[in-house]
Design an enzyme around this catalytic site. Structure first.
Site, PDB file in Angstrom:
ATOM      1  CG  ASP A  17      -2.164   0.615   1.079  1.00  0.00           C
ATOM      2  OD1 ASP A  17      -2.751   0.390   0.003  1.00  0.00           O
ATOM      3  OD2 ASP A  17      -2.592   1.367   1.965  1.00  0.00           O
ATOM      4  CE  LYS A 138       5.405   5.110  13.108  1.00  0.00           C
ATOM      5  NZ  LYS A 138       4.107   4.576  12.634  1.00  0.00           N
ATOM      6  CG  HIS A 230       4.287  10.129  13.397  1.00  0.00           C
ATOM      7  ND1 HIS A 230       5.413   9.799  12.683  1.00  0.00           N
ATOM      8  CD2 HIS A 230       3.299   9.350  12.893  1.00  0.00           C
ATOM      9  CE1 HIS A 230       5.101   8.854  11.799  1.00  0.00           C
ATOM     10  NE2 HIS A 230       3.841   8.567  11.908  1.00  0.00           N
ATOM     11  CE  LYS A 324      -5.214  13.451   8.186  1.00  0.00           C
ATOM     12  NZ  LYS A 324      -4.293  12.591   8.910  1.00  0.00           N
TER      13      LYS A 324
HETATM   14  C1  BG6 Z   1       1.506   6.264  10.390  1.00  0.00           C
HETATM   15  C2  BG6 Z   1       0.759   5.409  11.376  1.00  0.00           C
HETATM   16  O1  BG6 Z   1       2.871   6.302  10.710  1.00  0.00           O
HETATM   17  O2  BG6 Z   1       0.983   7.591  10.409  1.00  0.00           O
HETATM   18  C3  BG6 Z   1      -0.734   5.416  11.067  1.00  0.00           C
HETATM   19  O3  BG6 Z   1       1.252   4.067  11.320  1.00  0.00           O
HETATM   20  C4  BG6 Z   1      -1.251   6.840  10.997  1.00  0.00           C
HETATM   21  O4  BG6 Z   1      -1.449   4.679  12.047  1.00  0.00           O
HETATM   22  C5  BG6 Z   1      -0.389   7.678  10.047  1.00  0.00           C
HETATM   23  O5  BG6 Z   1      -2.594   6.812  10.541  1.00  0.00           O
HETATM   24  C6  BG6 Z   1      -0.787   9.148  10.078  1.00  0.00           C
HETATM   25  O6  BG6 Z   1      -0.099   9.838   9.077  1.00  0.00           O
HETATM   26  P1  BG6 Z   1      -0.743  11.114   8.369  1.00  0.00           P
HETATM   27  O7  BG6 Z   1       0.352  11.650   7.508  1.00  0.00           O
HETATM   28  O8  BG6 Z   1      -1.943  10.635   7.609  1.00  0.00           O
HETATM   29  O9  BG6 Z   1      -1.143  12.063   9.466  1.00  0.00           O
END
Ligand code: BG6
Length: 444
Positions: A17, A138, A230, A324
Site C-alpha cells: 500500500d 517505522k 511522530h 482529523k
Molecule cells: C503512520 C501510522 O505512521 O501515520 C498510522 O502508522 C497513521 O497509524 C499515520 O494513521 C498518520 O499519518 P498522516 O500523515 O496521515 O497524518
C-alpha cells in the site's frame, strides 16, 4: 544533463500500500518538477509473480514517467542467490547508464522481515558499494530492547551515513516550518522558554480507525504507533535548541538532546499522567474480545532542560475521533485573567499558524475579548509537497536532517519504556469511547 547523481531506487515490497499510495506518486511529482536525476530507475522488488507496474499507479498522476522508468523484479527475499541475481541486474543497469550509480534500498516491508533483508544486502556486498543507502520505514523495533538490537544489527552491515530512518512527520512541510518560524520571528524566539510559556500540547487526532490493519495494530497500539515516533519528534522540534545559521545538519543531534531531557512522570501517578482508551467496536474488528490495545493515548511529560523546567507538556493521539488534525499549541503565561495568549501551529489539514490576542471591544465600557491573528498556507501557496516527496528527494541528495538517527530512535523508546511496561501489566484503566468522540469527551 542535471547535476543529480545517477540513481537506482530499489523498492523492496513495491506491491504494498505504501508504494501505491505514497512512494510512486511522490517520485512522479519529483520528476514533474525536473528535480530527479536524469539517470534514474526504479526496481520494483516483489515476491508475488504477475504484478505489473500498471497495477500500482492508481494514485500516481505522472503515470508515464513511472511506467517508463520502472522495472519489476521477482525474487525470494530469503534466498542469498536471489540477492546475487539482483546485484547482477543492477550492475547491468549501471552499464547501460555508463556511469557509477548510487543504490537506494527502500525497505517497505514488515519489520519482521526487514532484519534478514538488511543482512542479505550486507552479505551480497552491495552495502559496501560507494553511495549505497538504506531507507527504513517505522516501526524501528517494538520496545527499547528490540530497537537497540535492530540498531546493532544494521550497524554490522551499514555505516551511520548510509542509513535513513523515515519518520514522515519530520518531512511534512509544516513540521519543517517549526524551526524556521521559531528562528525567523524574534518575538517568539525570545519568549520560547519557561519564563513565558506555561504549557505545550501536541495533538494528532485521526478520524480513521485502524483501516483493516488488525494484525499490525494488535502488536502496536497508539503509544508505539504514533507517540513513540511522530508526536515525540514534533515535540523535539518544539523544545530543541535552534541550529546555528543555516546548519540544518545539526538538527538530528539537537532533537536528540531535547528527547534526552524528557520523562513521563508516571511514578507520581500512572493514571493521572498517562491515559489510554479504545474505541467501541475495536475488539470485534481485530477479533480479540480481551484486547487491551489502546487506540487513544494521552501522556504528560516533563523536561529536565532548565529552559523548560516546570512547563507542562502533553501529547495526545487517537483513532476514530471526531476530527482529523495535527496541531502544536503553545499556551503563554498570563498575568491576569485576560492576558494569556495562545500560539497554534496547525500541521494538517488547513496548515497554518494562529495567535490569539486580546483587544478592546468597541463601546463605552473597558471590556476586552480574544481574537485570532490567522495565517493559512492555502491563502498564499497553491500546493504543499507531500512528505514522501521530501523524504525521497533528501535521501537521493544525502541530506539527513529530516530523518531520525539511531540515537533518537532509541531515546524515544526510552521515554516510553516505563509506561509501556506499566500498561502491559495493568488492566483496569482503559477508557472505552464511542467512535467520533472528541478528546475532551474521552479524558475531560
Ligand atoms: C503512520 C501510522 O505512521 O501515520 C498510522 O502508522 C497513521 O497509524 C499515520 O494513521 C498518520 O499519518 P498522516 O500523515 O496521515 O497524518
Amino acid at each position: 544533463m542535471n547535476n543529480y547523481k545517477p540513481t537506482i531506487l530499489i523498492i523492496i515490497g513495491i506491491s504494498g500500500d505504501l508504494s501505491k499510495r505514497k512512494l510512486l506518486p511522490a517520485i512522479g511529482q519529483i520528476a514533474a518538477t525536473g528535480m530527479i536525476p536524469d539517470q534514474f530507475k526504479i526496481i520494483g522488488v516483489t515476491r508475488q509473480k504477475g504484478i505489473r507496474i500498471d497495477d500500482l499507479l492508481e494514485y500516481t498522476t505522472n503515470k508515464g514517467y513511472i511506467y517508463q522508468n520502472t522495472m519489476m523484479f521477482n525474487m525470494d527475499l530469503t534466498d542469498p542467490k536471489d540477492f546475487e541475481r539482483l546485484q547482477n541486474y543492477l550492475e547491468d543497469i549501471e552499464k547501460e547508464f555508463g556511469n557509477e550509480s548510487q543504490y537506494i534500498f527502500y525497505l517497505s516491508v514488515p519489520p519482521t522481515v526487514s532484519k534478514s533483508i538488511v543482512e542479505l544486502i550486507g552479505l551480497s556486498g552491495m552495502a559496501k558499494k560507494e553511495g549505497t543507502k538504506l531507507l527504513l520505514e517505522k516501526p524501528f523495533g517494538v520496545d527499547l530492547k528490540s530497537a537497540v538490537d535492530l540498531v546493532e544489527h544494521i550497524d554490522k552491515y551499514f555505516s551511520i551515513e548510509q542509513v535513513y530512518r523515515i519518520d514522515h512527520y519530520l518531512a511534512k512541510e509544516t513540521a519543517q516550518n517549526i524551526i524556521v518560524f521559531r528562528n525567523g520571528n524574534s518575538l517568539f524566539k525570545k519568549t520560547w522558554n519557561k519564563d513565558f510559556i506555561e504549557k505545550i500540547e501536541v495533538t494528532v487526532s485521526e478520524e480513521i480507525g485502524i483501516e483493516g490493519r488488525a494484525n499490525f495494530y494488535e502488536q502496536t497500539g497508539a503509544l508505539r504507533d504514533l507517540i513513540q515516533s511522530h508526536l515525540l519528534q514534533l515535540l523535539a522540534l518544539t523544545l530543541m535548541e535552534l541550529p546555528k545559521e543555516g546548519q540544518f545538519d545539526q538538527v538530528p543531534s539537537l532533537r536528540y538532546d531535547a528527547l534526552k531531557a524528557l520523562k513521563i512522570p508516571i511514578e507520581k501517578s500512572l493514571v493521572a499522567h498517562a491515559k489510554r482508551g479504545q474505541y467501541n467496536g475495536y475488539r470485534e474488528e481485530v477479533g480479540n474480545n480481551e484486547s487491551m490495545v489502546e487506540t487513544f493515548a494521552s501522556i504528560d511529560l516533563e523536561s529536565s532542560d532548565p529552559r523548560w523546567e516546570g512547563v507542562k507538556i502533553r501529547l495526545t493521539t487517537g483513532k476514530a475521533l471526531k476530527e482529523k488534525y495535527t496541531e502544536i499549541k503553545i499556551y503563554y503565561k498570563k498575568d491576569n485573567e485576560n492576558e494569556s495568549n495562545e500560539l497554534h501551529l496547525r500541521l494538517q489539514p488547513d496548515e497554518g499558524i494562529s495567535f490569539s490576542v486580546w483587544a478592546k471591544r468597541p463601546g463605552y465600557e473597558h471590556q476586552v475579548s480574544r481574537h485570532a491573528l490567522n495565517f493559512s498556507f492555502k491563502d498564499h501557496f497553491t500546493s504543499i509537497p507531500d512528505a514522501y516527496e521530501q523524504v525521497l528527494f533528501n535521501a537521493i541528495n544525502g541530506d539527513h536532517s529530516l530523518f531520525s538517527s539511531s540515537e533518537e530512535v532509541t531515546e524515544t523508546w526510552k521515554v516510553i519504556d516505563g509506561l509501556q511496561k506499566a500498561w502491559e501489566t495493568s488492566t483496569y484503566d482503559i477508557i472505552l469511547y464511542k467512535k467520533g468522540s472528541t478528546i475532551e469527551e474521552i479524558i475531560g
